[in-house]
Design a protein around this motif. Structure first.
Motif, short mmCIF file in Angstrom:
data_model
loop_
_atom_site.label_atom_id
_atom_site.label_comp_id
_atom_site.label_asym_id
_atom_site.label_seq_id
_atom_site.Cartn_x
_atom_site.Cartn_y
_atom_site.Cartn_z
N SER A 133 25.36 3.14 36.30
CA SER A 133 27.01 3.66 35.78
C SER A 133 26.81 5.01 36.71
N THR A 134 28.20 5.76 37.07
CA THR A 134 28.74 5.84 37.41
C THR A 134 28.24 7.56 37.26
N GLY A 135 28.59 7.93 36.00
CA GLY A 135 28.12 8.91 35.34
C GLY A 135 26.98 8.99 35.88
N LEU A 136 26.45 8.61 35.37
CA LEU A 136 25.40 8.69 35.16
C LEU A 136 24.16 8.85 36.59
N LEU A 137 24.60 8.22 37.95
CA LEU A 137 23.90 8.42 38.82
C LEU A 137 22.91 9.63 38.91
N THR A 175 25.38 14.70 42.17
CA THR A 175 23.81 14.61 42.56
C THR A 175 23.15 15.98 42.58
N GLY A 176 24.07 16.14 44.30
CA GLY A 176 23.55 17.66 44.65
C GLY A 176 22.25 18.31 44.42
N ILE A 177 22.93 19.11 43.16
CA ILE A 177 22.57 20.30 42.70
C ILE A 177 21.58 19.88 41.88
#
Length: 280
Positions: A133-137, A175-177
């Motif tokens: 899921s995009t939002g869970l990546l 994702t980076g954070i």
């Protein structure tokens, strides 16, 4: 910063979070905490999402919280008062591994009253679910993966395949954070394309917050240095113990010490001032 990022994800990708936490992609809209209370309510790390039938209450935590059971019971009663007809799902999501008993508490209990809620410890969750899921990546890196570096690479591949530039940049920045909780910054920047992250709203907000914190830290250190120099001139060398206590003072306390030290004549004056003014 980490809690805020998770809140941003839940707001932006509510259907993905509904699928994960409710079992179906129910359309959800944000519910303001102010609608539930007659008094101020803590809202920095929580998200309330509502549909016609459900209210999803999610708390994101980087550290164990002894007050969590009470807070969950409190929210449940506030929501029932406002929306007695709606079902409510409450979930506490702990982001980083902990052996504290608090991350295993799933109920608030006092004589005659018991309220239960769900707890998810991300480090125990299977990684594959979050890669679908995009939002869970952005959360995948925090799951039960044997190789966090490889998981970040997998996430980066999926982010590159996101067709909408705005969504792509927001997911990359989030994702980076969150990856910063477990991986080195240089590696994160190597795997995730920085130019994409920089286009994100969440990245810009984080950068502004980071710069503000850095500015405050610089002011504080400058004030500490000035105070120590002035103290040395007034009363001689300051002991390491006294230096440590001075470095723990707030900016307001340092400014007060800067005024008071003008009347100091000996080291005991500093000792007495710290005893009187330092808060633990």
């Amino acid at each position: 910063m980490f809690d805020t990022t998770c809140k941003f994800l839940a707001e932006s990708f509510s259907s993905d979070f509904a699928s994960w936490l409710l079992g179906e992609p129910i359309p959800l809209t944000e519910l303001s905490p102010s609608e539930l209370s007659l008094e101020p309510i803590r809202a920095d790390a929580l998200i309330l999402l509502a549909s016609e039938e459900y209210i999803l209450h999610v708390e994101f935590q980087t550290e164990p919280d002894s007050d969590m059971p009470y807070r969950m019971a409190d929210y449940r009663l506030r929501v029932y008062r406002r929306f007695p007809q709606k079902q409510m799902k409450q979930v506490v999501i702990y982001l980083t591994p902990s052996s504290s008993d608090y991350v295993y508490q799933t109920a608030f209990e006092i004589p005659g009253t018991r309220h239960e809620f769900e707890v998810i410890r991300l480090w125990e969750q299977p990684t594959q679910l979050f890669l679908e899921s995009t939002g869970l990546l952005p959360l995948a890196i925090l799951t039960n993966t044997p190789d966090q570096a490889q998981t970040l690479r997998q996430v980066a591949e999926r982010i590159d395949a996101v067709p909408e530039p705005r969504v792509q940049s927001n997911v990359a920045a989030s994702t980076g954070i969150l990856a910063g909780l477990t991986l080195e910054k240089d590696f994160i920047n190597k795997v995730l394309r920085k130019e994409i992250m920089q286009q994100s709203v969440i990245y810009q907000e984080w950068k502004e917050e980071f710069l503000q914190e850095g500015e405050q830290t610089g002011i504080l250190k400058g004030e500490q240095s000035l105070i120590l120099r002035q103290l040395t001139r007034r009363i001689g060398d300051v002991s390491p113990e006294m230096r440590s206590q001075i470095q723990s003072l707030s900016l307001d306390q340092l400014e007060a010490l800067g005024e008071a030290l003008l009347d100091f004549a000996e080291p005991t004056d500093l000792v007495n001032w710290l005893k009187k003014n330092q808060t633990n």
